[in-house]
Design an enzyme around this catalytic site. Structure first.
Site, short mmCIF file in Angstrom:
data_model
loop_
_atom_site.label_atom_id
_atom_site.label_comp_id
_atom_site.label_asym_id
_atom_site.label_seq_id
_atom_site.Cartn_x
_atom_site.Cartn_y
_atom_site.Cartn_z
N HIS A 56 -17.40 11.04 -6.98
CA HIS A 56 -16.50 10.01 -7.51
C HIS A 56 -16.98 9.33 -8.78
O HIS A 56 -16.25 8.55 -9.38
CB HIS A 56 -16.33 8.92 -6.45
CG HIS A 56 -17.55 8.07 -6.26
ND1 HIS A 56 -18.64 8.50 -5.56
CD2 HIS A 56 -17.86 6.84 -6.72
CE1 HIS A 56 -19.56 7.56 -5.56
NE2 HIS A 56 -19.13 6.54 -6.27
N ARG A 57 -18.21 9.58 -9.23
CA ARG A 57 -18.73 8.81 -10.37
C ARG A 57 -17.98 9.15 -11.66
O ARG A 57 -17.55 10.28 -11.86
CB ARG A 57 -20.23 9.07 -10.54
CG ARG A 57 -21.05 8.47 -9.41
CD ARG A 57 -22.53 8.50 -9.67
NE ARG A 57 -23.25 7.87 -8.57
CZ ARG A 57 -23.51 6.57 -8.48
NH1 ARG A 57 -23.11 5.77 -9.45
NH2 ARG A 57 -24.15 6.08 -7.45
#
Length: 370
Positions: free
Chosen positions: A214-215
């Protein structure tokens, strides 16, 4: 009665805060107040976790999720200032490295300088000293600022102490207490075994891979995102994969009109609750992630973790856990999977499920000194 405000805003915050809140709830003459900034505002990313972790809904919810880093941080600061002025807490506890953490720290550290009627608020940072040495990560900046302003710092591992020493933090301000995130795993591990999530998705123990990514670096660039997803599709041809997809990742795929394309090739689900997600971690053959917390949780479970980043603020999970940093050359994922050492076991000091007890003992001493 002493007033303590816990600042939470994201899923990892909830997991770290829950055992500390419960332990403090058993303390005489302490009023626990839980403030949720709303940084994670999706129900699956927030609401379900309180039930899973056995803690009450927050006393205060600012509802300030969304926006740029600057907008979000500024709004949380304004909201915290209003609450702190009304409540007049003796202590504010912040967890981790998110915007909620640094925003509350700045406000609590300065309020007594602007209003003579407000006593100095003690700022406690739980999970201090972690460093990736990569200042392109917003979380790294949050860690540095929060640690520099906090009155007392609680560290999860010995390398974090080394980082604080290098930054000139006095010895009397930091305490090696272990990892409260592990406390939650110890408390709820039996419940993980009762989850029906494996049956729900037709998964067999140690016969699937868990993916969680998700970064911003991973998902915000179209070409990098597509290269990563194409590589994960290749992985899924060798082993069944399950990918509980973070809203940020989902939105990035929707934006480039590829969400349905990849969903037809990899088993994607909505974000899962704590119990179900931990069940998936515990029983996975291996994990692919860019998350910080997952590096720690998978090490506790002795599940191999491949971290798709060029650095980590949690090197203890590599040196003494089951984590491996594999970089961001996504075309090499399959090669790295084939070289996993499944015999490696975790041995990390004070990750024993009693961190919150050590933390609360010190907190009570500091409150009594006021």
């Amino acid at each position: 009665m002493k007033k303590v405000i816990h600042i939470i805003g994201t899923r990892p915050n909830f997991i770290k805060a829950a055992p500390v809140i419960k332990s403090l709830n058993n303390s005489y003459n302490i009023e626990n107040i839980v403030l949720h900034t709303g940084q994670h505002y999706d129900y699956n990313m927030s609401g379900t976790f309180f039930k899973d972790l056995g803690i009450s809904q927050p006393d205060i919810n600012l509802g300030l999720g969304g926006g740029t880093h600057a907008t979000q941080t500024a709004n949380i600061m304004i909201g915290c200032e209003r609450v702190f002025s009304e409540v007049r807490p003796d202590m504010v506890i912040v967890y981790g490295d998110v915007n909620s953490c640094v925003a509350a720290t700045i406000v609590a550290s300065k309020m007594h300088l602007e209003d003579n009627e407000i006593d100095k608020i003690l700022v406690i940072h739980i999970e201090s000293g972690l460093r990736s040495n990569d200042r392109s990560m917003p979380e790294e900046l949050n860690r540095i600022v929060t640690d520099s302003l906090s009155d007392y710092l609680f560290v999860t591992c010995e390398d974090a102490i080394d980082n604080l020493v290098k930054e000139g933090i006095p010895k009397e301000k930091y305490f090696f207490v272990g990892n409260p995130m592990i406390d939650s795993l110890v408390e709820f591990e039996d419940k993980f075994d009762t989850s029906d999530v494996l049956n729900e998705y037709d998964l067999k123990i140690k016969e699937y891979a868990l993916i969680t990514l998700h970064r911003p670096f991973t998902v915000d660039d179209k070409s990098r995102l597509m290269e990563m997803m194409d590589s994960l599709v290749e992985v899924s041809e060798d082993i069944k994969c399950i990918f509980p997809i973070h809203p940020r990742t989902r939105n990035a795929l929707v934006k480039i009109d590829l969400y349905n394309f990849y969903k037809s090739r990899i088993l994607m689900t909505e974000p899962l609750g704590y119990i179900d997600f931990m069940c998936l971690q515990k029983n996975a053959k291996f994990v692919i992630t860019d998350s910080g917390g997952v590096q720690e949780e998978s090490s506790y479970f002795n599940v191999p973790c491949l971290t798709m980043r060029d650095n980590t603020e949690r090197p203890i999970t590599i040196n003494d856990g089951t984590n491996e940093l594999i970089g961001t050359d996504y075309m090499k994922i399959l090669k790295r999977i084939k070289s996993i050492n499944y015999n490696k076991k975790t041995n990390i000091k004070l990750w024993d499920g009693r961190s919150s007890d050590r933390i609360v003992k010190i907190l009570k001493e500091k409150l009594n000194d006021r």
